[in-house]
Design an enzyme around this catalytic site. Sequence first.
Site, PDB file in Angstrom:
ATOM      1  N   ASP A  17       0.612  -0.834   0.184  1.00 54.73           N
ATOM      2  CA  ASP A  17      -0.363   0.053  -0.169  1.00 54.73           C
ATOM      3  C   ASP A  17       1.251   1.553  -0.341  1.00 54.73           C
ATOM      4  O   ASP A  17       1.812   1.184   1.220  1.00 54.73           O
ATOM      5  CB  ASP A  17      -1.030  -0.281   1.056  1.00 54.73           C
ATOM      6  N   LYS A  61      -1.086   9.813   2.060  1.00 56.55           N
ATOM      7  CA  LYS A  61      -1.596  10.929   2.919  1.00 56.55           C
ATOM      8  C   LYS A  61      -0.798  10.432   3.563  1.00 56.55           C
ATOM      9  O   LYS A  61       0.357  10.147   4.405  1.00 56.55           O
ATOM     10  CB  LYS A  61      -3.047  10.420   3.513  1.00 56.55           C
TER      11      LYS A  61
END
Length: 207
Positions: free
Chosen positions: A112, A116
């Site tokens: 992943d 952010k």
Amino acid sequence: MSRIPLRLEPAGLEFVNIQPPVDWARIFGFSGPLELEIGCGLGEFALAYCQANPHVRYVAFEWRKKYARETYYRAQKRNLLNLKVLELDARLYIPKLFSPQSLSGIHLQFPDPWWKTAHKKRAILLPSFAQLLFSLLAPKGFFDLRTDVEERAASMLRTLENTGLRNPLGEGHFHPRPENDIPSSREQRYLITGQPVYRAQLFKPQG
């Protein structure tokens, strides 16, 4: 993905309270190269790789229970005795389960990217963890990295090279896909669509 059931049988919970050092020869029932995959997803790569390399002892982590249990179920159906699947947090259990210089190879595919800023601390290849993985690799051991996110690829490659892993093509260079390479289900889609995959196979120096 949503149609995959959550199977009842847990994957690898016998490792939760195991005391180090772990006797992998006893656990697998044979000796041989010991390899680790961090985040195996539904296990398409792990299953195919273990079937093609029955001499390799393969430990696959996947924290999502649905995916880990499905991989474990499929491994049992295929009678893959060289694959252990663990539905555990790799960052917590890898330091407990593996001794320095015990691993012949480490696989990290499509982690992943954590876009952010507030979430970047969740990224698996933070410098401290990358250094730990380097210490677990035996001399000449390899690190197999693959991702479809160019920005994260460059960052992860730099982090790995900074641990002391050697890039045969030179620092910062990605690698072409080798012939007869085993793709994961995600990479299979990219091979069809032509979307780029950034990959590198780095090695730990012998001395």
